[in-house]
Write an enzyme that holds these catalytic residues in place. Structure first.
Site, short mmCIF file in Angstrom:
data_model
loop_
_atom_site.label_atom_id
_atom_site.label_comp_id
_atom_site.label_asym_id
_atom_site.label_seq_id
_atom_site.Cartn_x
_atom_site.Cartn_y
_atom_site.Cartn_z
N TYR A 29 13.26 -85.81 -30.99
CA TYR A 29 12.22 -86.53 -31.72
C TYR A 29 12.82 -87.30 -32.89
CZ TYR A 29 12.19 -83.09 -35.58
OH TYR A 29 12.53 -82.31 -36.65
N ARG A 48 19.83 -92.90 -34.25
CA ARG A 48 19.88 -91.44 -34.18
C ARG A 48 19.10 -90.93 -32.97
NH1 ARG A 48 17.96 -88.05 -39.34
NH2 ARG A 48 15.93 -88.72 -38.57
N ARG A 97 9.83 -75.24 -12.91
CA ARG A 97 10.61 -74.57 -13.96
C ARG A 97 11.92 -74.01 -13.43
NH1 ARG A 97 12.23 -69.93 -16.08
NH2 ARG A 97 12.51 -69.90 -18.34
N HIS A 99 16.22 -74.06 -15.05
CA HIS A 99 17.00 -74.57 -16.17
C HIS A 99 17.76 -75.84 -15.82
CE1 HIS A 99 16.02 -70.61 -17.62
NE2 HIS A 99 16.57 -70.88 -18.80
N LYS A 141 18.51 -84.06 -32.98
CA LYS A 141 17.17 -83.85 -33.53
C LYS A 141 16.28 -83.31 -32.40
CE LYS A 141 14.17 -85.95 -37.03
NZ LYS A 141 14.12 -84.79 -37.92
N GLU A 174 22.24 -77.21 -44.65
CA GLU A 174 21.10 -78.08 -44.99
C GLU A 174 19.88 -77.20 -45.20
OE1 GLU A 174 19.97 -80.67 -41.72
OE2 GLU A 174 20.45 -79.13 -40.26
N LEU A 198 21.79 -82.03 -39.53
CA LEU A 198 21.24 -83.30 -39.06
C LEU A 198 21.74 -84.41 -39.99
CD1 LEU A 198 19.08 -84.34 -36.94
CD2 LEU A 198 17.64 -84.66 -38.94
#
Ligand code: PDD
Length: 293
Positions: A29, A48, A97, A99, A141, A174, A198
């Site tokens: 995101y 990014r 589903r 992986h 992110k 961070e 990040l």
């Protein structure tokens, strides 16, 4: 909101329960701030986003121009007379589903826009320290934010703190959802970029603005003792700007008030915001920060 090619009311936007974002947190995101009607550092946010996507074996589903049009559309549909943030999310899409990634999948693309709450930092914020319990790809992110959610919740439960400042092997990485700066004897320092944090767009902006204003700012390790004895601690993000931390683990930072270097940095940042809002910020000219809403 924007969902998979359409603008529609949030209540009508639905995704499959088999979306890998829902099942695995398999997606990334961006949060892009908008000051006045001007998007801040759009190129950096889109770069990014592309990097986050590439790191999870995906390509951007949209060109920068298309992202720009989606953001403009969200801003037009969500006027509010205040600063806003645009949230963009791309998940790998719907699949049975398992992986392993069975390409090709159609990514799920979602966007929304929200007002940025008015923040007054007269007294500063309270933070706790916490072990950095996250993974080794914090430069992505990723939407899988459970560790960040848990450490933020521990901060709140500890003493109503707003943020958890994370320590890995004795050095600051961070915050749960922010980058960290410390000031010691007038010198500002923020951790160098690595896979453990990040690369904050606001972080880079603050480094640039500080240096432009002739303030000393280095990028390097901040040890736990350096954090605990800092004259000032700040946290930065697209939605918080530069926030002074005046209480760390229940102890005053410096004299317990937002410090003079923060005041200088925030003045420069607020000036920059005004320039962005007026469409006159250097490097944020037409085509980078478009007008909408
Ligand atoms: N988070 N570090 C982490 C872990 C973050 O989640 C964020 C921002 C930052 C600051 O990055 P930027 O300056 O580009 O906003 C650093 C956003 C705001 C969020 O998750 O809501």
């Amino acid at each position: 909101v924007w969902l998979n090619g359409k603008f529609l009311p949030a209540a009508e936007a639905t995704v499959s329960v088999l979306d890998r974002g829902f099942i695995f947190g398999d997606g990334v995101y961006e949060v892009v701030p908008v000051f006045g009607s001007h998007i801040v550092r759009l190129d950096e946010h889109l770069r990014r986003l592309r990097q986050s996507l590439a790191a999870i074996y995906m390509q951007s589903p949209h060109s920068d121009a298309e992202w720009g049009a989606i953001i403009d559309g969200l801003l037009e549909r969500n006027p509010c007379g205040r600063d806003r943030s645009v949230y963009l999310q791309v998940t790998r899409g719907v699949a049975p589903r398992e992986h392993v990634i069975r390409n090709p999948l159609t990514p799920t693309v979602f966007g929304m826009c929200a007002p940025i709450p008015e923040r007054v930092y007269d007294k500063g914020l309270s933070a706790i320290t916490h072990a950095d319990i996250r993974w080794a790809y914090c430069d992505i992110k990723a939407i899988s934010l459970l560790p960040g959610v848990l450490v933020r919740e521990r901060a709140r439960r500890a003493d109503g703190s707003a943020e958890a400042i994370l320590l890995r092997d004795g050095v600051v990485t961070e915050g749960a959802a922010s980058n960290v700066f410390v000031v010691n004897a007038g010198a500002v320092c923020t951790p160098a970029k690595s896979n453990h944090l990040l690369p904050g767009v606001t972080r880079d902006l603050v480094v640039e603005l500080l240096r432009g204003a002739g303030l000393d700012c280095s990028e390097g390790p901040i040890s736990e003792p350096e954090l605990r004895t800092a004259d000032e601690i700040w946290i930065t993000s697209s939605t918080m700007g530069i926030a002074p931390v005046t209480l760390l683990d229940g102890k005053s930072v410096g004299d317990g008030r937002p410090g003079p270097v923060w005041q200088a940095a925030d003045r420069v940042y607020q000036d920059y915001k005004l320039q962005v809002s007026a469409g006159t910020a250097p490097g944020e000219g037409p085509g980078r920060s478009r007008a909408a809403g």
